[in-house]
Design an enzyme around this catalytic site. Structure first.
Site, PDB file in Angstrom:
ATOM      1  N   ASP A  24       0.834  -1.305  -0.218  1.00 33.50           N
ATOM      2  CA  ASP A  24       0.086  -0.417  -0.202  1.00 33.50           C
ATOM      3  C   ASP A  24       0.976   1.719  -0.162  1.00 33.50           C
ATOM      4  O   ASP A  24       1.737   1.648   0.365  1.00 33.50           O
ATOM      5  CB  ASP A  24      -0.587  -0.452   1.343  1.00 33.50           C
ATOM      6  CG  ASP A  24      -2.145   0.925   1.094  1.00 33.50           C
ATOM      7  OD1 ASP A  24      -3.325   0.950   1.053  1.00 33.50           O
ATOM      8  OD2 ASP A  24      -1.561   2.288   1.213  1.00 33.50           O
ATOM      9  N   ASN A  80     -13.056  -3.395   1.522  1.00 36.91           N
ATOM     10  CA  ASN A  80     -13.933  -2.231   2.439  1.00 36.91           C
ATOM     11  C   ASN A  80     -15.339  -2.351   1.043  1.00 36.91           C
ATOM     12  O   ASN A  80     -14.337  -2.450   0.164  1.00 36.91           O
ATOM     13  CB  ASN A  80     -13.758  -0.969   2.398  1.00 36.91           C
ATOM     14  CG  ASN A  80     -12.223  -0.835   3.641  1.00 36.91           C
ATOM     15  OD1 ASN A  80     -12.701  -1.279   4.487  1.00 36.91           O
ATOM     16  ND2 ASN A  80     -11.498   0.420   2.957  1.00 36.91           N
ATOM     17  N   GLN A  87     -14.794   2.430   1.062  1.00 37.79           N
ATOM     18  CA  GLN A  87     -13.867   2.153   0.581  1.00 37.79           C
ATOM     19  C   GLN A  87     -13.535   3.655  -0.725  1.00 37.79           C
ATOM     20  O   GLN A  87     -14.129   4.887  -1.082  1.00 37.79           O
ATOM     21  CB  GLN A  87     -14.722   1.529  -0.834  1.00 37.79           C
ATOM     22  CG  GLN A  87     -13.812   0.594  -2.112  1.00 37.79           C
ATOM     23  CD  GLN A  87     -14.757  -0.314  -2.921  1.00 37.79           C
ATOM     24  OE1 GLN A  87     -15.617  -1.188  -2.627  1.00 37.79           O
ATOM     25  NE2 GLN A  87     -13.696  -1.657  -3.878  1.00 37.79           N
ATOM     26  N   HIS A  93     -10.395  -4.200  -3.501  1.00 35.12           N
ATOM     27  CA  HIS A  93      -9.117  -5.157  -2.615  1.00 35.12           C
ATOM     28  C   HIS A  93      -8.981  -5.420  -1.149  1.00 35.12           C
ATOM     29  O   HIS A  93      -9.474  -5.120  -0.880  1.00 35.12           O
ATOM     30  CB  HIS A  93      -7.471  -3.599  -2.892  1.00 35.12           C
ATOM     31  CG  HIS A  93      -8.730  -2.832  -2.201  1.00 35.12           C
ATOM     32  ND1 HIS A  93      -9.471  -2.046  -2.947  1.00 35.12           N
ATOM     33  CD2 HIS A  93      -8.602  -2.206  -1.200  1.00 35.12           C
ATOM     34  CE1 HIS A  93     -10.016  -0.628  -2.393  1.00 35.12           C
ATOM     35  NE2 HIS A  93      -9.229  -0.768  -1.157  1.00 35.12           N
ATOM     36  N   HIS A  95      -7.106  -5.454   2.271  1.00 33.47           N
ATOM     37  CA  HIS A  95      -5.904  -5.598   3.521  1.00 33.47           C
ATOM     38  C   HIS A  95      -5.390  -6.417   4.228  1.00 33.47           C
ATOM     39  O   HIS A  95      -6.133  -6.990   4.439  1.00 33.47           O
ATOM     40  CB  HIS A  95      -6.423  -3.957   3.865  1.00 33.47           C
ATOM     41  CG  HIS A  95      -7.052  -3.006   3.469  1.00 33.47           C
ATOM     42  ND1 HIS A  95      -5.597  -1.752   3.255  1.00 33.47           N
ATOM     43  CD2 HIS A  95      -8.086  -2.751   2.710  1.00 33.47           C
ATOM     44  CE1 HIS A  95      -7.006  -0.597   2.497  1.00 33.47           C
ATOM     45  NE2 HIS A  95      -8.183  -1.692   1.853  1.00 33.47           N
TER      46      HIS A  95
HETATM   47  P1  5GP Z   1      -9.881   1.757   0.651  1.00 33.19           P
HETATM   48  O1  5GP Z   1     -10.130   2.918   1.285  1.00 33.19           O
HETATM   49  O2  5GP Z   1     -10.528   1.477  -1.523  1.00 33.19           O
HETATM   50  O3  5GP Z   1     -10.478   0.289   0.955  1.00 33.19           O
HETATM   51  O4  5GP Z   1      -8.427   1.523   0.031  1.00 33.19           O
HETATM   52  C1  5GP Z   1      -7.593   1.874  -1.052  1.00 33.19           C
HETATM   53  C2  5GP Z   1      -6.148   1.527  -0.394  1.00 33.19           C
HETATM   54  O5  5GP Z   1      -4.912   2.068  -2.102  1.00 33.19           O
HETATM   55  C3  5GP Z   1      -5.974   2.925   0.316  1.00 33.19           C
HETATM   56  O6  5GP Z   1      -5.249   1.526   1.941  1.00 33.19           O
HETATM   57  C4  5GP Z   1      -4.830   3.380  -0.469  1.00 33.19           C
HETATM   58  O7  5GP Z   1      -3.094   3.982   0.548  1.00 33.19           O
HETATM   59  C5  5GP Z   1      -4.559   2.505  -1.556  1.00 33.19           C
HETATM   60  N1  5GP Z   1      -3.924   3.551  -2.562  1.00 33.19           N
HETATM   61  C6  5GP Z   1      -4.777   4.233  -3.149  1.00 33.19           C
HETATM   62  N2  5GP Z   1      -3.317   4.911  -3.942  1.00 33.19           N
HETATM   63  C7  5GP Z   1      -2.502   4.026  -4.026  1.00 33.19           C
HETATM   64  C8  5GP Z   1      -1.554   3.593  -6.027  1.00 33.19           C
HETATM   65  O8  5GP Z   1      -1.462   4.357  -6.389  1.00 33.19           O
HETATM   66  N3  5GP Z   1      -0.751   2.524  -4.688  1.00 33.19           N
HETATM   67  C9  5GP Z   1      -0.847   1.902  -4.119  1.00 33.19           C
HETATM   68  N4  5GP Z   1       0.392   0.767  -3.587  1.00 33.19           N
HETATM   69  N5  5GP Z   1      -2.050   1.867  -3.051  1.00 33.19           N
HETATM   70  C10 5GP Z   1      -2.563   3.140  -3.317  1.00 33.19           C
END
Ligand code: 5GP
Ligand code: ZN
Length: 123
Positions: A24, A80, A87, A93, A95
């Site tokens: 991440d 999420n 999300q 995805h 975590h």
């Molecule tokens: P969500 O809130 O959708 O469950 O989590 C999205 C996750 O994607 C977040 O933890 C954020 O840090 C990660 N993320 C967002 N953009 C990027 C990216 O460009 N590269 C990587 N490796 N992680 C990302």
């Protein structure tokens, strides 16, 4: 289709036919990994059984890798699914968040902390 950052994540730390894993960009803790299906699917509930198995396979590989690399004390696993659940990237995805003794004052309740005041039902 609108461009999706998770459709083209390179380099993965692990991959198989249907899924891949990468760090991440904004880690909650040292070694925070995201696991995604290779196919663009909005959330966990859109996955096939084969994709879920592929993700599960990578979860095990990542855990072994992180155990070795950072020696965490515990893990949280979470997904999420939907805007109201938090999300932000709409490519499914999972975590995998390594946890370390003392990384917060009271970790009791773990993923229940999605609603912070409901996290700890013990006290
Ligand atoms: P969500 O809130 O959708 O469950 O989590 C999205 C996750 O994607 C977040 O933890 C954020 O840090 C990660 N993320 C967002 N953009 C990027 C990216 O460009 N590269 C990587 N490796 N992680 C990302
Ligand atoms: Zn995508």
């Amino acid at each position: 289709m609108v461009s999706c950052i998770f459709c083209n994540m390179q380099p993965p730390i692990f991959e198989n036919d249907l899924a891949l894993a990468f760090f991440d960009k904004n880690p909650v803790s040292k070694g925070h990994v995201l696991l995604v299906p290779k196919r663009h699917a909005k959330d966990y509930f859109k996955l096939t059984s084969e994709e879920k198995l592929a993700l599960d396979d990578l979860l095990g590989l990542c855990k072994g890798y992180l155990d070795n690399l950072y020696k965490p004390d515990a893990y949280n696993i979470g997904a999420n699914c939907g805007l109201e659940a938090g999300q932000t990237v709409f490519h499914c995805h999972i975590h995998l968040i390594p946890r370390y003794a003392g990384d917060m004052a009271n970790p009791t309740g773990g993923v229940r902390g999605v609603i912070p005041e409901k996290q700890n039902y013990k006290d």
